[in-house]
Enzyme design. Structure first.
Site, PDB file in Angstrom:
ATOM      1  CG  ASP A  10      -2.145   1.096   1.340  1.00 39.85           C
ATOM      2  OD1 ASP A  10      -2.125   1.548   0.321  1.00 39.85           O
ATOM      3  OD2 ASP A  10      -2.759   1.125   2.101  1.00 39.85           O
ATOM      4  CG  ASP A 104      -3.412   3.873  -3.343  1.00 37.10           C
ATOM      5  OD1 ASP A 104      -4.151   3.150  -3.747  1.00 37.10           O
ATOM      6  OD2 ASP A 104      -3.566   4.779  -2.692  1.00 37.10           O
ATOM      7  CD  GLU A 105      -5.668  -0.871  -1.357  1.00 36.04           C
ATOM      8  OE1 GLU A 105      -5.189  -1.934  -0.589  1.00 36.04           O
ATOM      9  OE2 GLU A 105      -6.593  -0.105  -1.252  1.00 36.04           O
TER      10      GLU A 105
END
Length: 353
Positions: A10, A104-105
């Protein structure tokens, strides 16, 4: 079956960190990626802004009130997407089993590697070296635990929950930290005396299903550290949206339109973050008596701009005859992805008049 080794990576305050990386004048200062003004919504807040209570999905006017020195930066989604592709290229050097959840993860299945923790440490270092950004990583035997672990030592953290630690770790975990247990469900659990994983583990599966529906099956497994979901690289998302419960019920159309603008911006941000495309826009209203209705419109092609989403959302709200009823919740969803299979494209809702 061999023990799985799952990593959840993350990025730390991704949008805000990219902006601070690219503009040295923003480093060390409280910033919010989003649009300022009465209709804006925060997409991401830097870590300097978070102690003031500024967080994603917060109305910009509220964020400004909490942190008067807050700097708003317009989002640059094309830049974020390009950086995300760099990061995913790093992931794929370690495994082909990569399941992106958003820009983003992602989950990574590295069961074939000798040490998942070592791989996570290397991935974090590679991301920092190649993008100038920091990431947090969680390592464990399943997706639920890996995701919890990645949040444990943010920012720039690395936390591993080894197989022999699972039982004790889960027992002491507040129920709010479990996957899929939000504020409303947590309050219901608290009312039943369920505050930790240990409390949750005292309930049998049938009782949990009785109180929480089908989600009770998952909660029963989570209380025992069990999550059988596989990392699926080609996971198809069916819809994406946002909603908000109003501070007080209202039938004021100007107020509802204002609330819809904030929700619409949040939905657009989420569409960009998750790289999701959909053709059907659905408006949801819940009245003061908890009755729910939906209104929808399917476009010839996927929603490609924030202006298109705004226009359709406003049309849907304008077409609703409130009949003097007051609204307590308003939501907006985009679904019917062109990439979904033919059997999956039709959204069906259990609401309506």
């Amino acid at each position: 079956m061999p023990q799985r080794k799952i990593i959840h990576v993350d990025m730390d305050a991704f949008y805000a960190s990219v902006e601070q990386r690219d503009n040295p004048a923003l480093r060390g200062r409280p910033i919010a990626v989003g649009h300022d003004g009465p209709r804006g919504v925060v997409s991401t807040a830097s870590y300097e802004a978070r102690p003031f209570g500024v967080h994603s999905a917060l109305p910009s006017v509220t964020a400004r009130r909490l942190c008067p020195q807050l700097i708003f930066v317009p989002p640059r989604f094309e830049i974020y997407k390009a950086v995300s592709q760099q990061i995913r290229a790093v992931f794929r050097e370690y495994t082909e089993l990569v399941e992106p959840l958003s820009l983003d993860e992602a989950f990574l299945d590295v069961s074939h590697l000798r040490s998942a923790t070592l791989a996570a440490r290397e991935i974090k270092a590679r991301i920092r070296r190649e993008t100038g950004l920091t990431a947090s990583a969680g390592v464990s035997v399943n997706k639920m635990l890996a995701k919890i672990a990645s949040d444990y030592r943010k920012p720039d953290g690395l936390f591993t929950i080894a197989p022999e630690q699972v039982s004790g770790f889960v027992a002491g975990l507040p129920v709010e930290r479990f996957f899929g247990i939000g504020e409303v469900t947590a309050r219901k659990m608290h009312a039943l005396g369920i505050r930790t994983g240990a409390d949750l583990g005292l309930w049998d599966e049938a009782a949990l299903v009785h109180h929480f529906g089908k989600a009770g099956h998952a909660y029963y497994g989570y209380a025992r550290g069990i999550d059988d979901r596989a990392v699926t690289p080609n996971r198809i998302r069916k819809s994406l949206g946002a909603e908000t419960t109003l501070p007080e019920d209202t039938d004021d159309r100007k107020r509802l339109m204002l609330e819809l603008e904030g929700i619409r911006e949040e939905v657009w941000n989420r569409l960009q973050r998750h790289e999701f495309r959909g053709k059907t826009v659905v408006l949801k209203l819940k009245y003061a008596d908890f009755r729910q209705i939906t209104r929808s419109k399917t476009l010839p092609a996927a929603v490609e701009s924030a202006d298109t989403l705004r226009r359709v959302a406003e049309e849907l709200l304008a077409a609703v005859d409130l009949r003097g009823r007051r609204v307590r919740l308003i939501g907006l969803t985009v679904g019917n992805s062109p990439e979904a299979c033919a059997d999956c494209v039709q959204l069906r809702f259990g609401f309506g008049e």
